[in-house]
Design a protein around this motif. Structure first.
Motif, mmCIF file in Angstrom:
data_model
loop_
_atom_site.group_PDB
_atom_site.id
_atom_site.type_symbol
_atom_site.label_atom_id
_atom_site.label_comp_id
_atom_site.label_asym_id
_atom_site.label_seq_id
_atom_site.Cartn_x
_atom_site.Cartn_y
_atom_site.Cartn_z
ATOM 1 N N ASN A 183 0.512 -2.466 -5.945
ATOM 2 C CA ASN A 183 0.367 -1.061 -5.563
ATOM 3 C C ASN A 183 -0.252 -0.264 -6.718
ATOM 4 O OD1 ASN A 183 1.945 1.775 -5.892
ATOM 5 N ND2 ASN A 183 1.416 1.399 -3.759
ATOM 6 N N ALA A 200 6.148 8.217 -5.411
ATOM 7 C CA ALA A 200 4.996 8.331 -4.514
ATOM 8 C C ALA A 200 4.196 7.045 -4.601
ATOM 9 C CB ALA A 200 4.123 9.524 -4.894
ATOM 10 N N GLY A 201 3.908 6.453 -3.463
ATOM 11 C CA GLY A 201 3.217 5.163 -3.439
ATOM 12 C C GLY A 201 1.742 5.250 -3.770
ATOM 13 N N SER A 202 1.175 6.454 -3.680
ATOM 14 C CA SER A 202 -0.221 6.598 -4.086
ATOM 15 C C SER A 202 -0.334 7.833 -4.969
ATOM 16 C CB SER A 202 -1.140 6.681 -2.865
ATOM 17 O OG SER A 202 -0.567 7.476 -1.862
ATOM 18 N N ALA A 222 -1.913 4.347 3.523
ATOM 19 C CA ALA A 222 -0.722 5.052 3.052
ATOM 20 C C ALA A 222 -0.924 6.568 3.071
ATOM 21 C CB ALA A 222 -0.352 4.582 1.646
ATOM 22 N N GLU A 263 0.832 -1.205 0.000
ATOM 23 C CA GLU A 263 0.000 0.000 0.000
ATOM 24 C C GLU A 263 0.867 1.256 0.000
ATOM 25 O OE1 GLU A 263 -2.914 -0.083 3.079
ATOM 26 O OE2 GLU A 263 -4.180 1.391 2.098
ATOM 27 N N HIS A 264 2.005 1.198 0.689
ATOM 28 C CA HIS A 264 2.903 2.350 0.728
ATOM 29 C C HIS A 264 3.798 2.432 -0.502
ATOM 30 C CE1 HIS A 264 1.667 2.530 4.931
ATOM 31 N NE2 HIS A 264 2.124 3.751 4.946
ATOM 32 N N GLY A 265 3.745 1.422 -1.358
ATOM 33 C CA GLY A 265 4.562 1.463 -2.565
ATOM 34 C C GLY A 265 6.017 1.118 -2.314
ATOM 35 N N ALA A 274 0.036 2.860 -7.683
ATOM 36 C CA ALA A 274 0.948 3.694 -8.474
ATOM 37 C C ALA A 274 1.868 2.820 -9.323
ATOM 38 C CB ALA A 274 1.754 4.602 -7.561
ATOM 39 N N TYR A 293 -0.112 9.957 -11.277
ATOM 40 C CA TYR A 293 0.854 9.164 -10.523
ATOM 41 C C TYR A 293 2.250 9.665 -10.842
ATOM 42 C CZ TYR A 293 -3.026 5.940 -9.896
ATOM 43 O OH TYR A 293 -4.243 5.385 -9.578
ATOM 44 N N LEU A 315 2.929 3.057 -13.165
ATOM 45 C CA LEU A 315 4.268 3.548 -13.466
ATOM 46 C C LEU A 315 5.213 2.433 -13.921
ATOM 47 C CD1 LEU A 315 4.489 5.978 -10.447
ATOM 48 C CD2 LEU A 315 4.346 6.652 -12.842
#
Lengths: 258, 387
Positions: A229, B299-301, B129, A106-108, A231, B295, A235
């Motif tokens: 995740n 950054a994780g979100s 997060a 969740e925090h990437g 992002a 995105y 990405l």
């Protein structure tokens, strides 16, 4: 690491040290910041960090990945290191406690993870779940001592490692419950009179039977899931799609065989 | 054992040094960076002729309930006014801007272009997060303009901000149109519960659950191949794929709109910044057309989101098209702060030469200080007890 990440003060203290650098120790401060979250700097869109839930899930996931062509040397695994790379350098695997997998993803910090649906339901993590891997299949059940009037619910004392799942399950039925959260050996609670019943993960049911418990009802099935995740899904789209595709092929192969 | 207990008490003791969860201080290099990012955003917005607007920090809860939908609004801090009416600490800015557009600016020529940088407050965060409960947002709202040009305008403003922050190479802005989902949901005649179930499944890209759902809700097998969620994200080929699978007119219109939009992005040579993601189905009750998410690597979100919300202003007595977006300044600051840390040590802000106090002559000291300030140089007065 888990509590540190979830605790807002962790970030505060991290920034403290960074700003502290203005007093002349800026170099130290920035390098300690770097050490605090190393993978954040890992912008490579090729390598994926994958968090695996330690234990049986880890073994089955690695076996599945092996069939999908992702080889991790036995030597690296035997070394008890907590982070290992695959032979081709496409993946870095980190081994963490099951409940911590959704936290890292969740925090990437990890792009992907393999973890049981039970953990995901309990954590309410905001992650993508593109694939059911069909591994580590088990059930989340309500179990009570033999002979207990299972459906005579007045005010129920429920011992569990899954307080959210238990509360949601009984809440949906309008049964008032007192949730008693334990961190292990949940089967013991009804035996010793701490609780009327338990909500727990069951594979064969042997532990339940050994403690004189019987399954009253199954709340849901749980299997190992690939989580991603949000992002990273955008990405590192190519790498993520490659992993999903490789795993999908081997999981459907297993299903059609079965 | 005894010592242990004492330690525990001191850890959990409720004292004035405690900070509420999700709240924090900003200072030093980070505060300066955030300020400069915010200024940069506002400069870009100004460059596209957006007028700054500041909205009330506290407003009636009913405004946000109408403006954001009940579920989102419930995350706000709520309290009551002296007369008992429910108030909220601003959980978003758009609702308030939409109301102003329909009321305060009812007489103004359209379109209206507003921008803002403001703190928003949420008691409960969206995910683990995103732990902040106070966060700084910069955003744009283009009210009274429908159609493709308005959509593109807002997308390009967001893109320009990210480019100017030096983030172009690690940025991906995902595009979708909520009508694709709405058309499918209408075609399958889903009730509210089933619609939300399908939305959740697509939102988490849960492919196995989707196959199950489709089997359960369609009598005839979906024609033209399998529904694969993995293939919902990508570039132009995603639209072609979707056209092959989706035949209902409502979704097709939305796909055509996305296709046209993508065509313009191609001509502008911006395809490295954008991606089509038909799986982005959050905020369906709010948006009416284009939706996008931003995105950024590191950054994780997501660090921003936006879209078209043509049904919002009708709540305030005037229906008109509108489109807008917000960028999360805290998240952007964190990304840039970490990047800066890898490149060079944080610059000292203590560079103003200290003016030493001459013995007892306070007037002389401050005369010099004022002269230096008049020349716009930084001063730092050395205080008596300073080392």
């Amino acid at each position: 690491m888990k509590s540190e990440n979830l605790n807002p003060n962790y970030v505060n203290s991290r920034k403290d040290s960074m700003i502290g650098g203005e007093d002349g120790s800026s170099e130290n401060a920035s390098s300690s910041t770097r050490a605090a979250r190393p993978s954040s700097f890992h912008y490579s869109s090729h390598m994926l960090t994958v968090a695996l839930a330690k234990g049986r899930m880890q073994d089955e996931a690695l076996a599945l990945l092996g069939r999908a062509g992702v080889e991790v040397s036995g030597e690296a695994l035997a070394s008890r290191r907590l982070a290992v790379e695959d032979a081709e350098g496409c993946y870095r695997f980190v081994f963490v406690k099951p409940a911590d997998v959704p936290v890292y993803v969740e925090h990437g910090i990890a792009d992907c993870g393999v973890v049981g649906r039970d953990v995901l339901l309990e954590s309410e993590a905001d992650v993508l779940q593109p694939l059911d891997l069909g591994i580590s299949r088990c059930r989340i059940v309500v179990a009570a001592p033999d002979g207990a009037a299972a459906h005579d619910y007045g005010m129920l004392h429920v011992a569990t490692k899954y307080p959210r799942i238990a509360a949601a399950h009984f809440g949906a039925r309008g049964v008032p419950v007192e949730i008693i959260q334990l961190s292990g050996s949940v089967e013991l609670a009804p035996v010793l009179g701490l609780a009327d019943c338990i909500v727990d993960l069951v594979e064969t049911g042997q532990t339940l039977a050994d403690n004189g418990l019987r399954v009253v009802e199954t709340i849901t099935e749980s299997t190992g899931r690939l989580v991603v995740n949000r992002a990273s899904y955008q990405l590192k789209a190519v790498a993520v799609a490659r992993l999903i595709k490789a795993l999908r092929e081997v999981t459907t192969a297993v299903e059609s065989k079965a | 054992m005894r010592r242990c207990r004492v330690t525990q008490r001191s850890i959990f003791m409720n004292s004035l040094s405690e900070i509420p969860g999700g709240m924090r201080y900003h200072f030093g290099a980070e505060a300066r960076l955030q300020r400069s990012i915010e200024d940069g955003c506002m400069a870009v917005f100004d460059g596209w002729s957006y007028e700054e607007i500041a909205t009330p920090s506290i407003d009636y809860y009913a405004l946000f309930e109408r403006g954001m939908g009940r579920q989102e609004a419930q995350r706000a801090f709520r309290f009551t006014d002296a007369d008992g009416r429910l108030l909220a600490l601003r959980p978003d800015v758009t609702s308030s801007v939409a109301r102003a557009a329909a009321t305060l600016f009812a007489g103004r020529a359209r379109p209206l272009r507003f921008c803002y940088a403001a703190s928003v407050f949420r008691q409960r965060s969206r995910s683990h997060a995103e732990w902040r409960r106070e966060s700084r947002q910069a955003g744009c709202e283009l009210v009274g303009a429908g159609g493709r040009a308005a959509d593109i305008e807002t997308l390009l403003i967001a893109a320009e901000v990210l480019e100017r922050l030096g983030l172009r190479s690690g940025t991906r802005i995902t595009l979708n149109n909520v009508e694709v989902f709405n058309g499918l949901s209408e075609k399958l005649a889903l009730d509210t519960g089933a619609r939300e179930e399908m939305r959740r499944i697509i939102d988490t890209r849960d492919d196995s659950a989707l196959q199950e759902f489709i089997r359960h809700h369609t009598t005839q097998v979906a024609q033209g191949g399998e529904w694969g969620l993995a293939r919902l994200a990508g570039q132009r080929e995603v639209i072609d794929e979707a056209r092959r699978l989706i035949s209902n007119p409502r979704s097709r219109v939305a796909l055509d709109a996305l296709d046209e939009l993508w065509g313009v992005i191609e001509q502008l040579e911006l395809t490295d910044l954008f991606e089509i993601d038909l799986g982005d189905v959050s905020g369906l009750d709010y948006y009416t057309g284009l939706v996008f998410k931003v995105y950024v690597a590191g950054a994780g979100s997501r660090v921003g989101s936006g879209g078209r919300y043509d049904d919002l202003t009708v709540n305030f007595g005037r229906r008109e098209p509108a489109v807008g977006f917000v960028l999360e300044l805290d998240a952007l600051t964190e990304v840039l702060m970490r990047r800066a840390a890898t490149m060079e040590p944080a610059q000292s802000h203590e560079s103003g030469a200290p003016i030493v106090e001459p013995d007892g002559d306070a007037a002389g000291l401050f005369r010099e200080a004022r002269q230096r300030r008049a020349a716009n140089s930084r001063v730092r007065i050395k205080q008596r007890d300073e080392g």
